[in-house]
Design a protein around this motif. Structure first.
Motif, PDB file in Angstrom:
ATOM      1  N   VAL A 151      18.238  17.131  -9.767  1.00  0.00           N
ATOM      2  CA  VAL A 151      17.604  17.660  -8.558  1.00  0.00           C
ATOM      3  C   VAL A 151      16.111  17.373  -8.635  1.00  0.00           C
ATOM      4  O   VAL A 151      15.440  17.776  -9.589  1.00  0.00           O
ATOM      5  CB  VAL A 151      17.839  19.174  -8.405  1.00  0.00           C
ATOM      6  CG1 VAL A 151      17.030  19.721  -7.228  1.00  0.00           C
ATOM      7  CG2 VAL A 151      19.321  19.465  -8.204  1.00  0.00           C
ATOM      8  N   ALA A 152      15.594  16.648  -7.642  1.00  0.00           N
ATOM      9  CA  ALA A 152      14.160  16.347  -7.558  1.00  0.00           C
ATOM     10  C   ALA A 152      13.523  17.354  -6.625  1.00  0.00           C
ATOM     11  O   ALA A 152      13.997  17.551  -5.498  1.00  0.00           O
ATOM     12  CB  ALA A 152      13.944  14.923  -7.062  1.00  0.00           C
ATOM     13  N   LEU A 153      12.442  17.980  -7.080  1.00  0.00           N
ATOM     14  CA  LEU A 153      11.774  19.030  -6.314  1.00  0.00           C
ATOM     15  C   LEU A 153      10.356  18.599  -5.986  1.00  0.00           C
ATOM     16  O   LEU A 153       9.571  18.264  -6.878  1.00  0.00           O
ATOM     17  CB  LEU A 153      11.767  20.326  -7.109  1.00  0.00           C
ATOM     18  CG  LEU A 153      11.198  21.562  -6.418  1.00  0.00           C
ATOM     19  CD1 LEU A 153      12.027  21.921  -5.196  1.00  0.00           C
ATOM     20  CD2 LEU A 153      11.155  22.742  -7.387  1.00  0.00           C
ATOM     21  N   ALA A 154      10.026  18.631  -4.692  1.00  0.00           N
ATOM     22  CA  ALA A 154       8.697  18.204  -4.237  1.00  0.00           C
ATOM     23  C   ALA A 154       7.737  19.379  -4.257  1.00  0.00           C
ATOM     24  O   ALA A 154       8.075  20.472  -3.813  1.00  0.00           O
ATOM     25  CB  ALA A 154       8.784  17.645  -2.819  1.00  0.00           C
ATOM     26  N   PRO A 155       6.511  19.173  -4.752  1.00  0.00           N
ATOM     27  CA  PRO A 155       5.491  20.219  -4.620  1.00  0.00           C
ATOM     28  C   PRO A 155       5.166  20.451  -3.144  1.00  0.00           C
ATOM     29  O   PRO A 155       5.319  19.558  -2.313  1.00  0.00           O
ATOM     30  CB  PRO A 155       4.275  19.627  -5.352  1.00  0.00           C
ATOM     31  CG  PRO A 155       4.778  18.455  -6.111  1.00  0.00           C
ATOM     32  CD  PRO A 155       5.986  17.962  -5.385  1.00  0.00           C
ATOM     33  N   ALA A 156       4.720  21.648  -2.829  1.00  0.00           N
ATOM     34  CA  ALA A 156       4.325  21.934  -1.445  1.00  0.00           C
ATOM     35  C   ALA A 156       3.196  21.003  -1.022  1.00  0.00           C
ATOM     36  O   ALA A 156       2.233  20.796  -1.753  1.00  0.00           O
ATOM     37  CB  ALA A 156       3.875  23.394  -1.328  1.00  0.00           C
ATOM     38  N   GLY A 157       3.349  20.386   0.141  1.00  0.00           N
ATOM     39  CA  GLY A 157       2.332  19.487   0.656  1.00  0.00           C
ATOM     40  C   GLY A 157       2.359  18.094   0.061  1.00  0.00           C
ATOM     41  O   GLY A 157       1.402  17.324   0.236  1.00  0.00           O
ATOM     42  N   PHE A 158       3.440  17.725  -0.608  1.00  0.00           N
ATOM     43  CA  PHE A 158       3.505  16.413  -1.264  1.00  0.00           C
ATOM     44  C   PHE A 158       3.403  15.289  -0.240  1.00  0.00           C
ATOM     45  O   PHE A 158       4.082  15.306   0.781  1.00  0.00           O
ATOM     46  CB  PHE A 158       4.810  16.279  -2.040  1.00  0.00           C
ATOM     47  CG  PHE A 158       4.909  15.000  -2.820  1.00  0.00           C
ATOM     48  CD1 PHE A 158       4.222  14.850  -4.002  1.00  0.00           C
ATOM     49  CD2 PHE A 158       5.683  13.946  -2.354  1.00  0.00           C
ATOM     50  CE1 PHE A 158       4.292  13.662  -4.725  1.00  0.00           C
ATOM     51  CE2 PHE A 158       5.768  12.762  -3.062  1.00  0.00           C
ATOM     52  CZ  PHE A 158       5.068  12.625  -4.250  1.00  0.00           C
ATOM     53  N   ALA A 159       2.547  14.303  -0.530  1.00  0.00           N
ATOM     54  CA  ALA A 159       2.333  13.226   0.442  1.00  0.00           C
ATOM     55  C   ALA A 159       2.056  11.875  -0.212  1.00  0.00           C
ATOM     56  O   ALA A 159       1.575  10.957   0.452  1.00  0.00           O
ATOM     57  CB  ALA A 159       1.184  13.582   1.379  1.00  0.00           C
ATOM     58  N   GLU A 160       2.339  11.726  -1.506  1.00  0.00           N
ATOM     59  CA  GLU A 160       2.089  10.433  -2.164  1.00  0.00           C
ATOM     60  C   GLU A 160       3.044   9.365  -1.634  1.00  0.00           C
ATOM     61  O   GLU A 160       4.221   9.635  -1.400  1.00  0.00           O
ATOM     62  CB  GLU A 160       2.260  10.563  -3.678  1.00  0.00           C
ATOM     63  CG  GLU A 160       1.090  11.210  -4.387  1.00  0.00           C
ATOM     64  CD  GLU A 160       1.200  11.038  -5.891  1.00  0.00           C
ATOM     65  OE1 GLU A 160       1.431   9.896  -6.340  1.00  0.00           O
ATOM     66  OE2 GLU A 160       1.056  12.044  -6.601  1.00  0.00           O
ATOM     67  N   GLU A 161       2.541   8.164  -1.497  1.00  0.00           N
ATOM     68  CA  GLU A 161       3.362   7.073  -0.974  1.00  0.00           C
ATOM     69  C   GLU A 161       4.186   6.391  -2.065  1.00  0.00           C
ATOM     70  O   GLU A 161       5.212   5.783  -1.782  1.00  0.00           O
ATOM     71  CB  GLU A 161       2.473   6.044  -0.277  1.00  0.00           C
ATOM     72  CG  GLU A 161       1.799   6.580   0.989  1.00  0.00           C
ATOM     73  CD  GLU A 161       0.982   5.530   1.699  1.00  0.00           C
ATOM     74  OE1 GLU A 161       0.944   4.377   1.203  1.00  0.00           O
ATOM     75  OE2 GLU A 161       0.394   5.835   2.753  1.00  0.00           O
ATOM     76  N   GLY A 162       3.730   6.453  -3.313  1.00  0.00           N
ATOM     77  CA  GLY A 162       4.461   5.783  -4.382  1.00  0.00           C
ATOM     78  C   GLY A 162       4.019   4.347  -4.542  1.00  0.00           C
ATOM     79  O   GLY A 162       3.107   3.874  -3.864  1.00  0.00           O
ATOM     80  N   PRO A 163       4.655   3.628  -5.435  1.00  0.00           N
ATOM     81  CA  PRO A 163       5.843   4.010  -6.203  1.00  0.00           C
ATOM     82  C   PRO A 163       5.519   4.858  -7.434  1.00  0.00           C
ATOM     83  O   PRO A 163       4.350   5.090  -7.749  1.00  0.00           O
ATOM     84  CB  PRO A 163       6.405   2.644  -6.623  1.00  0.00           C
ATOM     85  CG  PRO A 163       5.172   1.806  -6.815  1.00  0.00           C
ATOM     86  CD  PRO A 163       4.225   2.241  -5.730  1.00  0.00           C
ATOM     87  N   VAL A 164       6.567   5.274  -8.118  1.00  0.00           N
ATOM     88  CA  VAL A 164       6.416   5.954  -9.406  1.00  0.00           C
ATOM     89  C   VAL A 164       5.775   4.985 -10.391  1.00  0.00           C
ATOM     90  O   VAL A 164       6.163   3.817 -10.474  1.00  0.00           O
ATOM     91  CB  VAL A 164       7.793   6.407  -9.946  1.00  0.00           C
ATOM     92  CG1 VAL A 164       7.658   6.967 -11.357  1.00  0.00           C
ATOM     93  CG2 VAL A 164       8.418   7.433  -9.018  1.00  0.00           C
ATOM     94  N   THR A 165       4.758   5.461 -11.122  1.00  0.00           N
ATOM     95  CA  THR A 165       4.101   4.598 -12.115  1.00  0.00           C
ATOM     96  C   THR A 165       4.251   5.110 -13.536  1.00  0.00           C
ATOM     97  O   THR A 165       4.025   4.371 -14.488  1.00  0.00           O
ATOM     98  CB  THR A 165       2.597   4.462 -11.805  1.00  0.00           C
ATOM     99  OG1 THR A 165       2.017   5.762 -11.751  1.00  0.00           O
ATOM    100  CG2 THR A 165       2.384   3.742 -10.481  1.00  0.00           C
ATOM    101  N   ARG A 166       4.627   6.397 -13.692  1.00  0.00           N
ATOM    102  CA  ARG A 166       4.833   6.929 -15.039  1.00  0.00           C
ATOM    103  C   ARG A 166       5.809   8.101 -14.984  1.00  0.00           C
ATOM    104  O   ARG A 166       5.765   8.927 -14.077  1.00  0.00           O
ATOM    105  CB  ARG A 166       3.522   7.401 -15.663  1.00  0.00           C
ATOM    106  CG  ARG A 166       3.686   7.924 -17.095  1.00  0.00           C
ATOM    107  CD  ARG A 166       2.361   8.276 -17.755  1.00  0.00           C
ATOM    108  NE  ARG A 166       1.696   9.405 -17.110  1.00  0.00           N
ATOM    109  CZ  ARG A 166       0.594   9.980 -17.579  1.00  0.00           C
ATOM    110  NH1 ARG A 166       0.012   9.510 -18.677  1.00  0.00           N
ATOM    111  NH2 ARG A 166       0.040  11.001 -16.938  1.00  0.00           N
TER     112      ARG A 166
END
Length: 306
Positions: free
Chosen positions: A137-152
Motif C-alpha cells: 500500500v502506497a500512502l501519499a503525504p497530504a498535499g503531495f504534488a511531485e511529478e517524479g520519477p522516483v530517484t531513490r
C-alpha cells in the motif's frame, strides 16, 4: 506485460494526492494506473437515496462520470490510465477486489483530508488497508504534488525477523527502476546505553550490508546502494535527522502480527508516519521471511515492526 497500480480516488484533496502519487510512481516505468471509484451498494430498502432509485442512480452516475473524466485528465501524458467504478459494502474492500480483478501490484491511497501539523493522518479506508491488504500500500503525504520519477528508495529496516525479506523487496524495486537504494536504520538513544551506541551501529550496518550483498552485490559495489544509521533521542527524532530529498520514497515493513502475507501496520510504523515527509510504501509480511542471524541482539535500531 505492464504492471498496474490501483488508485483509491474520490473527488477531494485525498483523491488528488493519491492520483499524484500514482503518477509519480508510474513515471518512467511500464505501469498502468487504474483509477478506482467505489460507490455504496444500494437497494430500494436501504434508505440511501431520497429520490426514486432510478432517478437517484442517474444523477449519481452522471456526477461520477464527471469526476472520473476530471481524474483521467490529471494523469500526465505518457502514463496509461483507465477508470473503473464498482459498488461495494466498503471502500477498502472494493479497492482490494479491484486490485485482485486486475492483478495489481500495489494499492495507492491518500492521507485523510484532516491532516494538520503532520504529513500523514490515517483515515478509515487507509487504516483498513494498512491492516488487511495482501498487496503493498502506497500512502501519499497530504498535499503531495511531485511529478517524479522516483530517484531513490529508502528502506527503513531493523534486524528482526522479516527484515531480510523487506530489503529483498526494495532491492527488486531499485533494480527495476535503476535508482539509488538506501538502507536506513534508526537508533533510539533513549533505549541504548552510551557505551553500546557504536556497537549497535556497527551491528546494524553489518547486518544490512550482509543481506544487501547477498541480494544485489553489484549495487553495493557500484555505490548505488548504501547502508546508513541515524541516531536520535527518540524514533521520531532520529527520522527527522535523516536526509530526504525530492524523488525519495520510503519502504517500511509490516508488524510481526501480520498474518498470511498481509499488512499489519505496527506501532513503530504509525509513529514514523507522523514525521515522514515522503511517500511511504508499506510492504506485506512474507509468509516465510528470512530470519535475522541468531546472534542478533534485541536491537534498538529499527525500521518498522519487522
Amino acid at each position: 506485460m505492464a504492471q498496474r497500480f490501483v488508485v483509491g480516488y474520490i473527488a477531494s484533496d485525498r483523491g488528488h494526492d493519491s492520483l499524484a502519487l500514482a503518477s509519480f510512481l508510474a513515471k518512467g516505468t511500464d505501469t498502468e494506473i487504474i483509477i478506482a471509484m467505489i460507490t455504496p451498494e444500494t437497494s430500494p430498502y436501504s434508505g440511501t437515496h431520497p429520490l426514486p432509485l432510478d432517478d437517484a442512480d442517474s444523477i449519481i452516475g452522471k456526477q461520477i462520470d464527471t469526476w472520473m473524466s476530471e481524474a483521467l485528465a490529471q494523469v500526465p501524458e505518457g502514463i496509461a490510465a483507465r477508470g473503473v467504478v464498482r459498488s461495494a459494502t466498503g471502500e477498502a474492500q472494493g479497492l482490494m477486489d479491484i486490485a485482485a480483478e486486475f492483478g495489481a501490484a500495489a494499492l495507492v491511497i491518500g492521507a485523510a483530508t484532516t491532516a494538520l501539523l503532520r504529513q500523514f493522518t490515517i483515515g478509515t479506508v487507509a487504516s483498513t488497508l494498512l491492516h488487511a491488504s495482501p498487496l503493498p500500500v502506497a500512502l501519499a503525504p497530504a498535499g503531495f504534488a511531485e511529478e517524479g520519477p522516483v530517484t531513490r528508495i529508502t528502506t527503513l529496516f531493523g534486524t528482526r525477523s522479516g527484515a531480510a525479506a523487506l530489503i529483498g523487496t526494495s532491492v527488486e524495486s531499485a533494480l527495476q527502476r535503476d535508482v539509488q537504494l538506501r538502507l536506513l536504520s534508526l537508533v533510539q538513544l533513549d533505549r541504548v546505553p552510551p557505551s553500546q551506541v557504536q556497537e549497535v551501529d556497527e551491528f546494524v550496518r553489518e547486518f544490512g550490508g550482509a543481506v544487501l550483498a547477498g541480494r544485489a552485490e553489484a549495487l553495493l559495489e557500484s555505490g548505488k546502494a548504501t547502508v546508513e544509521t541515524v541516531e536520535g533521542e527518540s524514533l521520531e527524532a532520529a527520522l527527522e535527522r535523516a536526509d530526504w530529498k525530492p524523488g525519495d520514497v520510503a519502504f517500511v515493513g509490516s508488524s510481526r502480527l501480520a498474518q498470511g502475507g498481509r499488512i499489519f501496520l505496527g506501532a513503530r510504523a504509525q509513529r514514523l508516519l507522523r514525521v515522514l515527509t515522503v511517500p511511504i510504501i508499506v510492504v506485506p509480511r512474507a509468509a516465510q521471511p528470512a530470519e535475522a542471524p541468531k546472534s542478533a541482539p534485541e536491537s534498538p535500531a529499527t525500521g518498522t515492526g519487522q
